[in-house]
Design an enzyme around this catalytic site. Sequence first.
Site, PDB file in Angstrom:
ATOM      1  N   GLY A 177       0.818  -1.198   0.000  1.00  0.00           N
ATOM      2  CA  GLY A 177       0.000   0.000   0.000  1.00  0.00           C
ATOM      3  C   GLY A 177       0.856   1.254   0.000  1.00  0.00           C
ATOM      4  O   GLY A 177       2.051   1.223   0.341  1.00  0.00           O
ATOM      5  N   CYS A 178       0.256   2.381  -0.351  1.00  0.00           N
ATOM      6  CA  CYS A 178       1.017   3.624  -0.493  1.00  0.00           C
ATOM      7  C   CYS A 178       1.500   4.159   0.851  1.00  0.00           C
ATOM      8  O   CYS A 178       2.694   4.453   1.027  1.00  0.00           O
ATOM      9  CB  CYS A 178       0.194   4.667  -1.242  1.00  0.00           C
ATOM     10  SG  CYS A 178      -1.456   4.976  -0.577  1.00  0.00           S
ATOM     11  N   PHE A 179       0.598   4.295   1.829  1.00  0.00           N
ATOM     12  CA  PHE A 179       1.023   4.740   3.156  1.00  0.00           C
ATOM     13  C   PHE A 179       2.006   3.731   3.761  1.00  0.00           C
ATOM     14  O   PHE A 179       3.001   4.109   4.392  1.00  0.00           O
ATOM     15  CB  PHE A 179      -0.175   4.897   4.090  1.00  0.00           C
ATOM     16  CG  PHE A 179      -0.726   6.297   4.178  1.00  0.00           C
ATOM     17  CD1 PHE A 179       0.100   7.383   4.418  1.00  0.00           C
ATOM     18  CD2 PHE A 179      -2.090   6.533   4.037  1.00  0.00           C
ATOM     19  CE1 PHE A 179      -0.401   8.675   4.516  1.00  0.00           C
ATOM     20  CE2 PHE A 179      -2.605   7.819   4.120  1.00  0.00           C
ATOM     21  CZ  PHE A 179      -1.767   8.894   4.366  1.00  0.00           C
ATOM     22  N   ALA A 180       1.720   2.439   3.568  1.00  0.00           N
ATOM     23  CA  ALA A 180       2.588   1.399   4.124  1.00  0.00           C
ATOM     24  C   ALA A 180       4.000   1.518   3.562  1.00  0.00           C
ATOM     25  O   ALA A 180       4.988   1.379   4.296  1.00  0.00           O
ATOM     26  CB  ALA A 180       2.014   0.021   3.819  1.00  0.00           C
ATOM     27  N   ALA A 200       5.556   4.242   2.345  1.00  0.00           N
ATOM     28  CA  ALA A 200       6.236   5.434   2.854  1.00  0.00           C
ATOM     29  C   ALA A 200       6.650   5.274   4.313  1.00  0.00           C
ATOM     30  O   ALA A 200       7.753   5.674   4.709  1.00  0.00           O
ATOM     31  CB  ALA A 200       5.334   6.655   2.698  1.00  0.00           C
TER      32      ALA A 200
END
Length: 328
Positions: free
Chosen positions: A138-141, A143
């Site tokens: 995932g994107c937040f994961a 970063a």
Amino acid sequence: MQKIKVGIIGGAGYTGGELIRLLINHPNAELTYVHSKSNAGKAVHAVHGDLVGETSVAFSSTFTDNVDVVFLCLGHGDAKKFLQENIDAFKSARIIDLSNDFRLSANAAFNEERSFVYGLPELNKQEIISATNVANPGCFATAIQLGLLPLAKAGLVTEVYTTGITGSTGAGQGLSATSHFSWRANNVQAYKTLSHQHLGEISQSLHQLQVKQDVDISFVPWRGDFTRGIFISSQLNCPLTQQEVHELFEEYYAEHPFTFVSNEPIFLKQVVNTNKCFIQLEKVGTKLVVHSIIDNLLKGASGQAVQNMNLMFGLDEKAGLRLKANFF
């Protein structure tokens, strides 16, 4: 070298559009079809307007096994359902899934023949190289993890307080009360406080590096009034000096071509429209703050998916991903 034949399932959304843009310019890939039920028969550029003059590909209502790799750009829960209904159509194709359906180890096995490797190259590069199926992070994961992996490898992550802000494209292409322009403009909002769906994969990865130590991570995500990019700030106690932490990060990412540790303050325009992650470290007393930034649609989704494809097929990891930031 013969080009890799590629199929995309669900090509009308933001991640599908980014994949098309990357793949039609990839030196080692041939885009065979882009599947979309709702847009079948339409030219791809009719939906993704920036592709006018770039490709003559049209959305297809069908898909075939005549490809080497398939990207699933479907909604969460829909990827697993799609494979259950159509797995026989992909007997010989490798699969890269961009949903969260197979990211957790408890859900990684689709059936006895197919199991998914968690596709964060900075954590599982060797496993990705030999994988048949990859679950894109995932994107937040992505970063958050890139800001914590070196510390976890050193056994230094116990309790973390993280805040992060994301652009509107992180919510997908479908309009909602909190994604349209008039709501987002000049506005910021916290959401899914301490309960974001990416917490599971973050904890899983940190535990992979420091098996004997549990991690308590508190995450407050924010909706930002911009279109793309993620800015993360993670705070934790750390006994190392600023220089020692910097060296720890430099050593960890020495063999990873998209992650850079900066001595200067970082900002989103450095990474938007690229597959890069920039990291900045700040230390005051015993407190360490790790800032990390990525483009949510590229390193946080489609760019990382292409990076994984490159690794799976023995290509240069950066092939098709030498992109220029939209700096001005």
